[in-house]
Structures are given as C-alpha cells and as structure tokens.
Design an enzyme around this catalytic site. Structure first.
Site, PDB file in Angstrom:
ATOM      1  N   ASP A  45       0.843  -1.202   0.000  1.00 21.60           N
ATOM      2  CA  ASP A  45       0.000   0.000   0.000  1.00 21.60           C
ATOM      3  C   ASP A  45       0.876   1.250   0.000  1.00 21.60           C
ATOM      4  O   ASP A  45       0.381   2.370  -0.127  1.00 21.60           O
ATOM      5  CB  ASP A  45      -0.989  -0.014   1.177  1.00 21.60           C
ATOM      6  CG  ASP A  45      -0.310   0.012   2.523  1.00 21.60           C
ATOM      7  OD1 ASP A  45       0.930  -0.112   2.581  1.00 21.60           O
ATOM      8  OD2 ASP A  45      -1.018   0.145   3.546  1.00 21.60           O
ATOM      9  N   SER A  46       2.207   1.058   0.098  1.00 21.36           N
ATOM     10  CA  SER A  46       3.134   2.178  -0.094  1.00 21.36           C
ATOM     11  C   SER A  46       2.972   2.756  -1.501  1.00 21.36           C
ATOM     12  O   SER A  46       3.425   3.874  -1.767  1.00 21.36           O
ATOM     13  CB  SER A  46       4.581   1.737   0.134  1.00 21.36           C
ATOM     14  OG  SER A  46       4.869   0.586  -0.641  1.00 21.36           O
ATOM     15  N   ASP A  84      -0.955  -6.434  -0.385  1.00 17.80           N
ATOM     16  CA  ASP A  84      -1.171  -5.676   0.848  1.00 17.80           C
ATOM     17  C   ASP A  84      -2.648  -5.307   0.987  1.00 17.80           C
ATOM     18  O   ASP A  84      -3.253  -4.807   0.030  1.00 17.80           O
ATOM     19  CB  ASP A  84      -0.336  -4.388   0.789  1.00 17.80           C
ATOM     20  CG  ASP A  84       0.278  -4.034   2.118  1.00 17.80           C
ATOM     21  OD1 ASP A  84       0.004  -4.738   3.116  1.00 17.80           O
ATOM     22  OD2 ASP A  84       1.048  -3.051   2.170  1.00 17.80           O
ATOM     23  N   GLU A 116      -1.802  -5.178   8.634  1.00 13.22           N
ATOM     24  CA  GLU A 116      -1.098  -4.557   9.754  1.00 13.22           C
ATOM     25  C   GLU A 116      -1.813  -4.815  11.076  1.00 13.22           C
ATOM     26  O   GLU A 116      -3.045  -4.803  11.122  1.00 13.22           O
ATOM     27  CB  GLU A 116      -0.983  -3.040   9.518  1.00 13.22           C
ATOM     28  CG  GLU A 116      -0.145  -2.702   8.300  1.00 13.22           C
ATOM     29  CD  GLU A 116      -0.001  -1.192   8.077  1.00 13.22           C
ATOM     30  OE1 GLU A 116      -0.401  -0.392   8.946  1.00 13.22           O
ATOM     31  OE2 GLU A 116       0.531  -0.825   7.019  1.00 13.22           O
ATOM     32  N   GLU A 183       8.566  -3.562  11.380  1.00 16.23           N
ATOM     33  CA  GLU A 183       8.992  -2.264  10.831  1.00 16.23           C
ATOM     34  C   GLU A 183       9.401  -1.296  11.934  1.00 16.23           C
ATOM     35  O   GLU A 183       8.669  -1.103  12.917  1.00 16.23           O
ATOM     36  CB  GLU A 183       7.855  -1.650   9.995  1.00 16.23           C
ATOM     37  CG  GLU A 183       8.217  -0.270   9.440  1.00 16.23           C
ATOM     38  CD  GLU A 183       7.305   0.212   8.327  1.00 16.23           C
ATOM     39  OE1 GLU A 183       6.380  -0.518   7.925  1.00 16.23           O
ATOM     40  OE2 GLU A 183       7.544   1.347   7.856  1.00 16.23           O
TER      41      GLU A 183
HETATM   42  O1  KIV Z   1       3.498  -1.183   1.793  1.00 16.91           O
HETATM   43  C1  KIV Z   1       4.718  -1.361   1.969  1.00 16.91           C
HETATM   44  O2  KIV Z   1       5.550  -1.091   1.093  1.00 16.91           O
HETATM   45  C2  KIV Z   1       5.147  -1.907   3.245  1.00 16.91           C
HETATM   46  C3  KIV Z   1       6.601  -1.745   3.598  1.00 16.91           C
HETATM   47  C4  KIV Z   1       6.770  -1.675   5.051  1.00 16.91           C
HETATM   48  C5  KIV Z   1       7.446  -2.800   3.008  1.00 16.91           C
HETATM   49  O3  KIV Z   1       4.372  -2.451   3.968  1.00 16.91           O
END
Ligand code: KIV
Length: 285
Positions: A45-46, A84, A116, A183
């Site tokens: 989701d980054s 994600d 998460e 993280e």
């Molecule tokens: O979404 C993302 O890129 C992550 C990073 C912490 C790897 O969750």
C-alpha cells in the site's frame, strides 16, 4: 530462480538463509524485479505514496490495490507475491477481511496477503488463514495507523511498548501467520522476536537479526525523493538517471540529433520523386 513457496521460506529461516523482499506496483517494474534474485515481492500500500503521491498509505483503496496486483502478477512468475490489504479493508470485521483477502487472491492473483496489526488483528488473521489464504503479519511501525502512533516514528523503544510488540508477534504466529514483517523497531527487539517465533521475520528498520529484509523498491532504487528514512539504503540513483536520460533526449531533439537514420524509415528515391511530382500536379505542394 524458481518461485519460492511458504515451505521454502520456512526452510530458509531454519537454515539461516536470508530472505530478500521488495515492493512493486506495475507490470513494467515487476518485469525487471522478476528477473532479479529477490525472493518475495509485496504489492504494497506504499503505492499510495510511490505511485499516487499521497502523504500516507491511508487513502489507497481496494480497487487501486487490485489494479496494482494485476500488473505485478502478470509479470511475476519467479517471485512469491504478497498483496497488501489497504486501510479499512480488514478492520471492520473478520468477514470483510476474508472477503477482501479473497479478492486480492482471485482477482489480483497474488500468493498471499499482508495486513497490519498484532494482538488486535489476530482474529482477522486467523479468519483469513482458516479460509485458506496465507497471511503475512506486519507489526512495529504500522503506517496505516500513523495518526494513532504519532507519525512515522520508531516503535518499541521502552520496555512496555517492546513487550507489546513481542506479544503482537506471538499472537500473529498463534493466529497462523506464515511470516511477520517488523517495521522500525530497535534491533534487539527484532532479535528477540526472530529467536522466539518459528515463522520467518522480515525487517524494514528492524536490524540485522531478522530472517529477511525488505525495502520499498522506489527507496532502494533512488526514485522516491520526498524523504529518505534512516533505514533505507539507496542501491541506485534511478531518479537522477531518468532525469539525465530525458534531458539528453530533449537536447538531441532540439539539436536535431534524434531521430538518426537508424531510427527512421526510408523510401526509394524514385518513389519520393514520383510522390512529390504527383502532389505538385494535384496542387497539394
Ligand atoms: O506497503 C509497503 O511497502 C510496506 C513496507 C513496510 C514494506 O508495507
């Protein structure tokens, strides 16, 4: 390199072989990542920040994540793909979490999902795993909750907070997560977790003791230039390379150095002559 499986990843931990992971969001970049020695690719989701320019990961939705996943899975044949789960796609209920995890698998064609949260999200993880979908956990700094955590800051710096993160890891393992991403936590805390759980830990700002390491692709390649977190190492300066290439192209075009003969399509002289004389006869030239 053959595509790793969950079994391969577990074996790598047992044998002390480090696991490598990065992110991707589209077909073009993934086609290069897939030819590298990387084991796991996270459609993160980054992408909200690297692809869409948002200030955080919060705004990205399921449909956008599915689009990212489709592009990546089309190119990703040799890497284990993680989809994600975006903010609010799993928090509401276990049912909603299973439904959205299923969409990432069925429509996005990823191999597993990531979400998460530790103790508080363990029932979501257990539900998704029971539905037959492998889950990677994500604890420590959880970017979807930065409003609550007070920004992108290191977690687990005091005993109480560190103990909670260890408990989060144990809860995720108990719930059936096959791996845990940690993280921005102190290296000694990541070491305790790595030595305590049987599943692999993947660190980003978690120090050297994790079973594997992950970096966001755009950070690793030097493309994302808004800020560079302390835990990032840039292995290339592709942002600068892109600008240099584009500037050279612009200079070539303005100086009539491009296109060269090798980039142009030619025609026999007699055909050109016939063409111009006919166009003249027709009053076009
Ligand atoms: O979404 C993302 O890129 C992550 C990073 C912490 C790897 O969750």
């Amino acid at each position: 390199m053959s595509k790793p499986t969950i079994m391969t990843l577990k074996k790598m931990k047992q044998e002390g072989k480090k696991i490598t992971m990065t992110t991707a969001y589209d077909y073009g970049m993934m086609s290069h990542v897939d030819k590298s020695d990387i084991d796991i690719v996270l459609v993160g989701d980054s992408g909200a920040m690297t692809m869409l320019g948002y200030e955080s990961t919060v705004p990205v939705d399921m449909e956008t994540m599915l689009t990212f996943c489709k592009g990546v899975s089309t190119a990703g044949k040799n890497t284990f793909l993680v989809g994600d789960m975006p903010f609010m796609s799993y928090e509401v209920s276990v049912e909603k979490a299973i439904e959205n995890a299923g969409r990432l698998m069925k429509e996005g064609l990823v191999d597993c999902v990531k979400l998460e949260g530790g103790v508080t999200m363990a029932d979501r993880v257990a539900g998704i795993v029971k539905a037959g979908i492998p889950v990677m956990g994500h604890i420590g700094l959880t970017p979807q909750s930065t409003s609550q955590l007070g920004g992108f800051t290191v977690q687990g710096k005091d005993t109480e907070n560190a103990k909670q993160i260890v408990k989060d890891a144990l809860a995720l393992e108990e719930a059936g997560a096959f791996a845990i991403l940690v993280e921005a936590i102190p290296a000694p805390v990541a070491k305790i977790i790595t030595e305590t759980v049987k599943v692999p830990t993947i660190g980003i700002g978690g120090g050297i003791h994790c079973d594997g390491q992950v970096l966001v692709l755009h950070d690793l390649l030097g493309i994302f230039d808004k800020f560079v977190p302390k835990f990032v190492k840039q292995y290339a300066q592709l942002g600068q390379d892109i600008q240099n290439a584009l500037n050279t192209f612009a200079t070539d075009v303005r100086g009539e150095q491009f296109p060269g003969k090798e980039n142009s399509f030619n025609m026999k002289d007699e055909i050109t002559e016939k063409l111009t004389s006919e166009l003249k006869e027709e009053g076009i030239l």
